[in-house]
Write a protein that holds these residues in place. Sequence first.
Motif, PDB file in Angstrom:
ATOM      1  N   LEU A  11      38.811  43.189  39.930  1.00 33.45           N
ATOM      2  CA  LEU A  11      38.555  41.997  40.734  1.00 33.45           C
ATOM      3  C   LEU A  11      38.476  40.761  39.845  1.00 33.45           C
ATOM      4  O   LEU A  11      38.985  39.691  40.190  1.00 33.45           O
ATOM      5  CB  LEU A  11      37.261  42.175  41.520  1.00 33.45           C
ATOM      6  N   ASP A  12      37.865  40.902  38.680  1.00 36.54           N
ATOM      7  CA  ASP A  12      37.760  39.801  37.731  1.00 36.54           C
ATOM      8  C   ASP A  12      39.151  39.353  37.295  1.00 36.54           C
ATOM      9  O   ASP A  12      39.453  38.152  37.239  1.00 36.54           O
ATOM     10  CB  ASP A  12      36.937  40.256  36.523  1.00 36.54           C
ATOM     11  N   GLY A  13      40.030  40.322  37.010  1.00 40.88           N
ATOM     12  CA  GLY A  13      41.389  39.984  36.611  1.00 40.88           C
ATOM     13  C   GLY A  13      42.172  39.319  37.726  1.00 40.88           C
ATOM     14  O   GLY A  13      42.940  38.376  37.485  1.00 40.88           O
ATOM     15  N   ALA A  14      41.958  39.792  38.958  1.00 38.75           N
ATOM     16  CA  ALA A  14      42.659  39.197  40.102  1.00 38.75           C
ATOM     17  C   ALA A  14      42.219  37.756  40.318  1.00 38.75           C
ATOM     18  O   ALA A  14      43.034  36.881  40.644  1.00 38.75           O
ATOM     19  CB  ALA A  14      42.394  40.028  41.350  1.00 38.75           C
ATOM     20  N   LEU A  15      40.936  37.481  40.136  1.00 35.55           N
ATOM     21  CA  LEU A  15      40.440  36.105  40.265  1.00 35.55           C
ATOM     22  C   LEU A  15      41.113  35.195  39.242  1.00 35.55           C
ATOM     23  O   LEU A  15      41.528  34.071  39.557  1.00 35.55           O
ATOM     24  CB  LEU A  15      38.921  36.068  40.074  1.00 35.55           C
ATOM     25  N   ALA A  16      41.225  35.689  38.021  1.00 28.15           N
ATOM     26  CA  ALA A  16      41.829  34.887  36.959  1.00 28.15           C
ATOM     27  C   ALA A  16      43.307  34.608  37.218  1.00 28.15           C
ATOM     28  O   ALA A  16      43.847  33.595  36.757  1.00 28.15           O
ATOM     29  CB  ALA A  16      41.655  35.598  35.618  1.00 28.15           C
ATOM     30  N   ASP A  17      43.968  35.490  37.972  1.00 23.95           N
ATOM     31  CA  ASP A  17      45.400  35.341  38.239  1.00 23.95           C
ATOM     32  C   ASP A  17      45.701  34.446  39.441  1.00 23.95           C
ATOM     33  O   ASP A  17      46.876  34.170  39.720  1.00 23.95           O
ATOM     34  CB  ASP A  17      46.034  36.714  38.482  1.00 23.95           C
ATOM     35  N   LEU A  18      44.670  34.011  40.157  1.00 28.34           N
ATOM     36  CA  LEU A  18      44.911  33.161  41.323  1.00 28.34           C
ATOM     37  C   LEU A  18      45.531  31.832  40.899  1.00 28.34           C
ATOM     38  O   LEU A  18      45.194  31.287  39.844  1.00 28.34           O
ATOM     39  CB  LEU A  18      43.595  32.901  42.063  1.00 28.34           C
ATOM     40  N   PRO A  19      46.454  31.290  41.742  1.00 28.95           N
ATOM     41  CA  PRO A  19      47.133  30.033  41.381  1.00 28.95           C
ATOM     42  C   PRO A  19      46.238  28.815  41.618  1.00 28.95           C
ATOM     43  O   PRO A  19      46.558  27.920  42.420  1.00 28.95           O
ATOM     44  CB  PRO A  19      48.343  30.038  42.321  1.00 28.95           C
ATOM     45  N   PRO A  23      39.867  28.909  38.995  1.00 27.68           N
ATOM     46  CA  PRO A  23      39.452  30.004  39.888  1.00 27.68           C
ATOM     47  C   PRO A  23      38.023  30.415  39.590  1.00 27.68           C
ATOM     48  O   PRO A  23      37.495  30.192  38.497  1.00 27.68           O
ATOM     49  CB  PRO A  23      40.437  31.128  39.544  1.00 27.68           C
ATOM     50  N   MET A  24      37.376  31.011  40.588  1.00 28.24           N
ATOM     51  CA  MET A  24      36.013  31.493  40.401  1.00 28.24           C
ATOM     52  C   MET A  24      35.969  32.598  39.354  1.00 28.24           C
ATOM     53  O   MET A  24      36.874  33.424  39.269  1.00 28.24           O
ATOM     54  CB  MET A  24      35.469  32.057  41.719  1.00 28.24           C
ATOM     55  N   LEU A  25      34.910  32.583  38.571  1.00 22.62           N
ATOM     56  CA  LEU A  25      34.614  33.726  37.723  1.00 22.62           C
ATOM     57  C   LEU A  25      34.016  34.829  38.592  1.00 22.62           C
ATOM     58  O   LEU A  25      33.524  34.564  39.696  1.00 22.62           O
ATOM     59  CB  LEU A  25      33.622  33.330  36.637  1.00 22.62           C
ATOM     60  N   LEU A  26      34.020  36.046  38.098  1.00 26.10           N
ATOM     61  CA  LEU A  26      33.461  37.159  38.869  1.00 26.10           C
ATOM     62  C   LEU A  26      31.983  36.916  39.175  1.00 26.10           C
ATOM     63  O   LEU A  26      31.524  37.139  40.296  1.00 26.10           O
ATOM     64  CB  LEU A  26      33.634  38.473  38.105  1.00 26.10           C
ATOM     65  N   THR A  27      31.226  36.467  38.185  1.00 22.99           N
ATOM     66  CA  THR A  27      29.806  36.220  38.411  1.00 22.99           C
ATOM     67  C   THR A  27      29.578  35.070  39.396  1.00 22.99           C
ATOM     68  O   THR A  27      28.650  35.111  40.198  1.00 22.99           O
ATOM     69  CB  THR A  27      29.082  35.918  37.067  1.00 22.99           C
ATOM     70  N   GLU A  28      30.446  34.074  39.370  1.00 24.06           N
ATOM     71  CA  GLU A  28      30.353  32.969  40.324  1.00 24.06           C
ATOM     72  C   GLU A  28      30.651  33.458  41.736  1.00 24.06           C
ATOM     73  O   GLU A  28      29.964  33.086  42.700  1.00 24.06           O
ATOM     74  CB  GLU A  28      31.333  31.863  39.928  1.00 24.06           C
ATOM     75  N   LEU A  29      31.666  34.303  41.873  1.00 29.16           N
ATOM     76  CA  LEU A  29      31.979  34.896  43.171  1.00 29.16           C
ATOM     77  C   LEU A  29      30.797  35.703  43.684  1.00 29.16           C
ATOM     78  O   LEU A  29      30.462  35.664  44.873  1.00 29.16           O
ATOM     79  CB  LEU A  29      33.214  35.789  43.056  1.00 29.16           C
TER      80      LEU A  29
END
Length: 219
Positions: A11-19, A23-29
Amino acid sequence: MKPFPSRFRRLDGALADLPLEEPMLLTELDGFLTGLVVSPAAIPADEWMTLVWGPDDPAVPPFEDPADVRWFADAVAARRDEIARDLGRGRLRPILDVDDRNGEVLWEYWADGLAEAMALRPDAWTALAADDGEAAAAIAALSTLIAVGREESDLDSVAINALADRAPAVLADEVARLFAARLRGASASATSSLVLPAKVGRNDPCPCGSGRKHKRCCG
């Protein structure tokens, strides 16, 4: 630092790949989803998801593969539901980053995500604070932490450092108080919506449908 479970790493990697530019960090999400769970007003998923993966723009899909879109939405919803279960069991387990250089817990990002969720319904939070003293105290404590995390606090450096040292525990405790307030509100709403049956007089027809007077039947 103990590594995150694989589902969180994905999930963290998917967040980083958003255009998105930021993008939100995992902890921010995680903080954001927690804010949704304890929110005094329900927020539709199609509203808050745009803050996670960006505006609904067909020209710029969040992921190229539709299957990835579905997986991402399901993963985010699953984490939100997990947070709700943890709060219901009285043991919130926030996802917090740790600085590998010194072991410092980077709670500020989580608090910022929480603040983003609270900003979606400011009037509802204001009303909750006015109606519930426990919730008001929790909101005040969290607002102070959020201001410290954003370097917008008027506290002196000694107070800020003391609060920052306790921040992870304070966040968990105050969010638990908000969750309890949400449950109280839901219980009160359910009670107020109950429709009480009309009182049946002894000489009225019995509500069981027998055709006899109530006093001669079920009364």
